[in-house]
Design an enzyme around this catalytic site. Structure first.
Site, short mmCIF file in Angstrom:
data_model
loop_
_atom_site.label_atom_id
_atom_site.label_comp_id
_atom_site.label_asym_id
_atom_site.label_seq_id
_atom_site.Cartn_x
_atom_site.Cartn_y
_atom_site.Cartn_z
N GLY A 1 9.78 72.49 33.52
CA GLY A 1 9.69 72.04 32.13
C GLY A 1 8.35 72.28 31.44
N GLU B 1 2.00 68.32 33.00
CA GLU B 1 3.41 67.92 33.15
C GLU B 1 4.02 67.75 31.77
OE1 GLU B 1 6.06 67.81 34.59
OE2 GLU B 1 6.57 65.91 35.56
N ASP B 2 5.29 68.10 31.64
CA ASP B 2 5.94 68.03 30.33
C ASP B 2 6.14 66.60 29.84
OD1 ASP B 2 7.89 67.47 32.22
OD2 ASP B 2 9.30 68.99 31.56
N ASP C 1 8.24 60.10 32.59
CA ASP C 1 9.42 59.27 32.39
C ASP C 1 9.36 58.11 33.39
OD1 ASP C 1 11.94 58.56 31.38
OD2 ASP C 1 12.99 59.75 32.86
N LYS D 1 6.97 58.75 27.65
CA LYS D 1 8.04 57.86 27.18
C LYS D 1 7.62 56.42 27.32
CE LYS D 1 12.01 60.68 28.24
NZ LYS D 1 13.30 60.80 28.91
#
Ligand code: IMP
Ligand code: MG
Length: 180
Positions: free
Chosen positions: A43, A98-99, A102, A130
């Site tokens: 990602g 890192e994308d 989460d 997030k």
């Protein structure tokens, strides 16, 4: 592909402008220190490509492949690590790219693995963070954007390997999300 989005969160120009600022921050923090960037595939490939071209300094680059989602949008909690030949970690200043942060499981596992190799320092840069309760606590040092607890695609992020080539980041329409 844009029709599959419920809403667009960040257009490409907005993302690139944010990367200008992130790169400036990173350059300031690592003056005269040679960084080793570790890109978490898949990602993060577009994010990393755009960010590292904004870092006009000598650096080393390595890639790590981790899958925590087996298909749909729910984290299985199981991590599949695919080791790739990495540059030297021990004694180096490491920055993980890192994308999205989460559940925290992926970055938690990567940090554990790389810390065991005794880097001089280790920091984390995520494009998206997030807002949610995490399964594993990870505090990134650099954050591109804060987002809600929604499933997003585009700019490298996928849903079942689709949408990575979408230039913007958006929330996928609910009926297109496969719960697996
Ligand atoms: P974590 O281990 O739950 O923090 O998940 C991190 C990984 O899950 C990321 O590297 C992404 O590949 C994937 N992921 C988490 N949220 C999303 C999302 O909203 N869209 C696409 N991929 C996601
Ligand atoms: Mg993914």
């Amino acid at each position: 592909m844009r029709d599959d989005l419920e809403k667009i969160l960040f257009e490409e120009e907005i993302i690139l402008r944010r990367l200008d600022a992130l790169a400036a921050e990173i350059l300031r923090d690592y003056q005269n220190r040679e960084l080793t960037l570790i890109v978490v595939l898949n990602g993060s490939f577009i994010f990393a490509a755009d960010l590292l071209r904004r870092l006009p300094q000598r650096l080393q680059l390595g890639f790590l492949s981790v899958a925590s989602y087996q298909g749909g949008t729910k984290s299985t909690g199981k991590l599949v690590l695919h080791p790739l030949p990495l540059p030297q970690i021990s004694g180096r200043d490491i920055l993980i790219l890192e994308d999205v942060l989460d559940s925290g499981l992926t970055l938690g596992a990567i940090l554990e693995e790389l810390r065991a190799q005794r880097p001089a320092s280790i920091k984390v840069c995520v494009l998206l963070r997030k807002e949610k309760v995490r399964l594993r606590q990870v505090e990134p040092d650099y954050v591109g954007f804060e987002i809600g607890d929604e499933f997003v695609v585009g700019y490298g992020l996928d849903h079942m390997e689709h949408y990575r080539n979408l230039p913007c980041i958006g929330v996928l329409r609910n009926e297109l999300i496969a719960e697996s």
